[in-house]
Scaffold this active site. Structure first.
Site, PDB file in Angstrom:
ATOM      1  N   LYS A   1      41.890  -7.023 -65.248  1.00 43.99           N
ATOM      2  CA  LYS A   1      41.374  -5.664 -65.517  1.00 43.99           C
ATOM      3  C   LYS A   1      42.423  -4.674 -65.030  1.00 43.99           C
ATOM      4  O   LYS A   1      42.303  -4.163 -63.906  1.00 43.99           O
ATOM      5  CB  LYS A   1      40.092  -5.432 -64.714  1.00 43.99           C
ATOM      6  CG  LYS A   1      38.810  -5.913 -65.353  1.00 43.99           C
ATOM      7  CD  LYS A   1      37.629  -5.486 -64.463  1.00 43.99           C
ATOM      8  CE  LYS A   1      36.322  -6.118 -64.875  1.00 43.99           C
ATOM      9  NZ  LYS A   1      35.294  -5.997 -63.808  1.00 43.99           N
TER      10      LYS A   1
ATOM     11  N   GLU B   1      42.972 -18.078 -60.596  1.00 41.59           N
ATOM     12  CA  GLU B   1      41.886 -17.121 -60.375  1.00 41.59           C
ATOM     13  C   GLU B   1      41.139 -16.873 -61.684  1.00 41.59           C
ATOM     14  O   GLU B   1      41.685 -17.050 -62.773  1.00 41.59           O
ATOM     15  CB  GLU B   1      42.499 -15.833 -59.786  1.00 41.59           C
ATOM     16  CG  GLU B   1      41.538 -14.755 -59.398  1.00 41.59           C
ATOM     17  CD  GLU B   1      40.457 -15.144 -58.382  1.00 41.59           C
ATOM     18  OE1 GLU B   1      39.690 -16.075 -58.673  1.00 41.59           O
ATOM     19  OE2 GLU B   1      40.341 -14.460 -57.347  1.00 41.59           O
ATOM     20  N   ASP B   2      39.886 -16.486 -61.566  1.00 40.10           N
ATOM     21  CA  ASP B   2      39.106 -16.162 -62.760  1.00 40.10           C
ATOM     22  C   ASP B   2      39.454 -14.767 -63.285  1.00 40.10           C
ATOM     23  O   ASP B   2      39.683 -14.580 -64.469  1.00 40.10           O
ATOM     24  CB  ASP B   2      37.588 -16.268 -62.469  1.00 40.10           C
ATOM     25  CG  ASP B   2      37.160 -15.519 -61.196  1.00 40.10           C
ATOM     26  OD1 ASP B   2      38.013 -14.919 -60.504  1.00 40.10           O
ATOM     27  OD2 ASP B   2      35.948 -15.551 -60.884  1.00 40.10           O
TER      28      ASP B   2
ATOM     29  N   ASP C   1      30.293 -14.776 -61.967  1.00 40.78           N
ATOM     30  CA  ASP C   1      28.872 -14.685 -61.644  1.00 40.78           C
ATOM     31  C   ASP C   1      28.423 -13.252 -61.400  1.00 40.78           C
ATOM     32  O   ASP C   1      29.222 -12.366 -61.117  1.00 40.78           O
ATOM     33  CB  ASP C   1      28.584 -15.480 -60.357  1.00 40.78           C
ATOM     34  CG  ASP C   1      29.117 -14.760 -59.118  1.00 40.78           C
ATOM     35  OD1 ASP C   1      30.328 -14.476 -59.082  1.00 40.78           O
ATOM     36  OD2 ASP C   1      28.320 -14.454 -58.202  1.00 40.78           O
TER      37      ASP C   1
ATOM     38  N   GLY D   1      34.648 -18.885 -58.654  1.00 41.52           N
ATOM     39  CA  GLY D   1      34.805 -18.411 -60.039  1.00 41.52           C
ATOM     40  C   GLY D   1      35.844 -19.135 -60.864  1.00 41.52           C
ATOM     41  O   GLY D   1      35.722 -19.217 -62.092  1.00 41.52           O
TER      42      GLY D   1
ATOM     43  N   ARG E   1      27.264 -18.379 -64.148  1.00 43.62           N
ATOM     44  CA  ARG E   1      28.556 -19.071 -64.172  1.00 43.62           C
ATOM     45  C   ARG E   1      28.609 -20.132 -65.268  1.00 43.62           C
ATOM     46  O   ARG E   1      29.669 -20.488 -65.754  1.00 43.62           O
ATOM     47  CB  ARG E   1      28.818 -19.770 -62.827  1.00 43.62           C
ATOM     48  CG  ARG E   1      28.971 -18.842 -61.633  1.00 43.62           C
ATOM     49  CD  ARG E   1      29.507 -19.637 -60.443  1.00 43.62           C
ATOM     50  NE  ARG E   1      29.337 -18.977 -59.162  1.00 43.62           N
ATOM     51  CZ  ARG E   1      30.185 -18.094 -58.634  1.00 43.62           C
ATOM     52  NH1 ARG E   1      31.262 -17.748 -59.300  1.00 43.62           N
ATOM     53  NH2 ARG E   1      29.957 -17.550 -57.456  1.00 43.62           N
TER      54      ARG E   1
ATOM     55  N   PHE F   1      31.432  -5.089 -66.196  1.00 42.60           N
ATOM     56  CA  PHE F   1      31.115  -6.200 -65.308  1.00 42.60           C
ATOM     57  C   PHE F   1      30.844  -7.436 -66.164  1.00 42.60           C
ATOM     58  O   PHE F   1      29.936  -7.461 -66.978  1.00 42.60           O
ATOM     59  CB  PHE F   1      29.942  -5.898 -64.378  1.00 42.60           C
ATOM     60  CG  PHE F   1      29.855  -6.924 -63.292  1.00 42.60           C
ATOM     61  CD1 PHE F   1      30.735  -6.865 -62.221  1.00 42.60           C
ATOM     62  CD2 PHE F   1      28.974  -7.987 -63.384  1.00 42.60           C
ATOM     63  CE1 PHE F   1      30.726  -7.853 -61.241  1.00 42.60           C
ATOM     64  CE2 PHE F   1      28.948  -8.975 -62.406  1.00 42.60           C
ATOM     65  CZ  PHE F   1      29.834  -8.902 -61.337  1.00 42.60           C
TER      66      PHE F   1
ATOM     67  N   ASP G   1      40.821  -7.940 -60.467  1.00 41.94           N
ATOM     68  CA  ASP G   1      40.158  -6.650 -60.642  1.00 41.94           C
ATOM     69  C   ASP G   1      40.994  -5.602 -59.899  1.00 41.94           C
ATOM     70  O   ASP G   1      41.972  -5.094 -60.427  1.00 41.94           O
ATOM     71  CB  ASP G   1      38.739  -6.803 -60.088  1.00 41.94           C
ATOM     72  CG  ASP G   1      37.863  -5.582 -60.307  1.00 41.94           C
ATOM     73  OD1 ASP G   1      38.139  -4.818 -61.228  1.00 41.94           O
ATOM     74  OD2 ASP G   1      36.895  -5.406 -59.546  1.00 41.94           O
TER      75      ASP G   1
HETATM   76  P1  IMP Z   1      39.697  -8.044 -56.575  1.00 43.89           P
HETATM   77  O1  IMP Z   1      40.116  -8.320 -55.171  1.00 43.89           O
HETATM   78  O2  IMP Z   1      39.114  -6.681 -56.720  1.00 43.89           O
HETATM   79  O3  IMP Z   1      40.816  -8.290 -57.571  1.00 43.89           O
HETATM   80  O4  IMP Z   1      38.478  -8.985 -56.861  1.00 43.89           O
HETATM   81  C1  IMP Z   1      38.563 -10.152 -57.541  1.00 43.89           C
HETATM   82  C2  IMP Z   1      37.260 -10.907 -57.452  1.00 43.89           C
HETATM   83  O5  IMP Z   1      36.121 -10.056 -57.673  1.00 43.89           O
HETATM   84  C3  IMP Z   1      37.199 -11.961 -58.523  1.00 43.89           C
HETATM   85  O6  IMP Z   1      37.721 -13.178 -58.079  1.00 43.89           O
HETATM   86  C4  IMP Z   1      35.723 -12.053 -58.815  1.00 43.89           C
HETATM   87  O7  IMP Z   1      35.120 -12.956 -57.932  1.00 43.89           O
HETATM   88  C5  IMP Z   1      35.200 -10.673 -58.525  1.00 43.89           C
HETATM   89  N1  IMP Z   1      35.065  -9.889 -59.765  1.00 43.89           N
HETATM   90  C6  IMP Z   1      35.823  -8.855 -60.179  1.00 43.89           C
HETATM   91  N2  IMP Z   1      35.431  -8.372 -61.360  1.00 43.89           N
HETATM   92  C7  IMP Z   1      34.380  -9.142 -61.730  1.00 43.89           C
HETATM   93  C8  IMP Z   1      33.528  -9.152 -62.908  1.00 43.89           C
HETATM   94  O8  IMP Z   1      33.655  -8.362 -63.853  1.00 43.89           O
HETATM   95  N3  IMP Z   1      32.554 -10.097 -62.913  1.00 43.89           N
HETATM   96  C9  IMP Z   1      32.381 -11.005 -61.909  1.00 43.89           C
HETATM   97  N4  IMP Z   1      33.155 -11.036 -60.816  1.00 43.89           N
HETATM   98  C10 IMP Z   1      34.142 -10.112 -60.723  1.00 43.89           C
HETATM   99 MG    MG Z   2      36.520 -14.969 -57.557  1.00 38.00          MG
END
Ligand code: IMP
Ligand code: MG
Length: 178
Positions: free
Chosen positions: A130, A98-99, A158, A43, A164, A151, A102
């Site tokens: 987020k 990082e993209d 993606d 991402g 993407r 989302f 979350d």
């Molecule tokens: P975390 O460990 O919950 O912070 O997850 C982060 C990862 O989940 C990111 O690097 C993304 O790959 C994926 N992710 C979280 N939210 C989204 C979204 O809204 N769209 C797409 N991918 C997401």
């Molecule tokens: Mg990611």
């Protein structure tokens, strides 16, 4: 592809301008030092490529791939390393790219994992954040935009490996992933 987008959340112009701003700030903060950008595949690829061009101090890039054992739209908290760094980061200034953050589970795990290799410093830059979804304690040094709990796809993000290549970031219509 675009017909699957409910709403454009960030335009290409907004993303480019913010990326320039962050790149400038990084160049100021790390002046006189060298930087290793660690992109989290896949991402972060678009963001890393654009951000790196806005950084005017010596920097290299390396990548990690992780999976979080989950469904396509929810992560479970268990992180598995699929690809590790090519080079040692001992004594280096590391900036994880990082993209989106979350729950924060992926990055809190990764930051600790990389910290144990004794980099000189380790920080995080994420294009999106987020905050409402945070479960693990992660403090990114640089954040592009705080976004609502939709989302999102595009500009590297993606759903099922698709979208993407959209040059903007948009929310996905619910009927696509429900
Ligand atoms: P975390 O460990 O919950 O912070 O997850 C982060 C990862 O989940 C990111 O690097 C993304 O790959 C994926 N992710 C979280 N939210 C989204 C979204 O809204 N769209 C797409 N991918 C997401
Ligand atoms: Mg990611």
């Amino acid at each position: 592809m675009r017909e699957d987008i409910k709403e454009v959340i960030l335009t290409q112009k907004q993303i480019i301008e913010k990326t320039k701003e962050i790149g400038k700030q990084i160049s100021i903060d790390y002046k006189g030092k060298e930087l290793v950008l660690v992109g989290i595949l896949k991402g972060s690829v678009m963001f890393l490529a654009d951000l790196m061009k806005e950084i005017d101090i010596p920097c290299t890039m390396d990548f990690m791939a992780v999976s979080s054992y989950g469904s396509a739209t929810e992560s479970t908290g268990v992180v598995k390393i699929l690809k590790d760094l090519d080079s040692s980061i001992k004594g280096e200034n590391v900036l994880i790219v990082e993209d989106i953050i979350d729950t924060g589970v992926t990055l809190s795990y990764l930051k600790n994992y990389l910290k144990s290799r004794n980099p000189s410093s380790i920080e995080i830059v994420s294009l999106l954040n987020k905050p409402s979804r945070r479960k693990a304690d992660v403090m990114p040094k640089y954040v592009g935009f705080d976004v609502p709990d939709y989302f999102l796809v595009g500009y590297g993000l993606d759903y099922d490996e698709k979208y993407r290549n959209l040059p903007f970031i948009g929310s996905l219509k619910e009927e696509i992933y429900k």
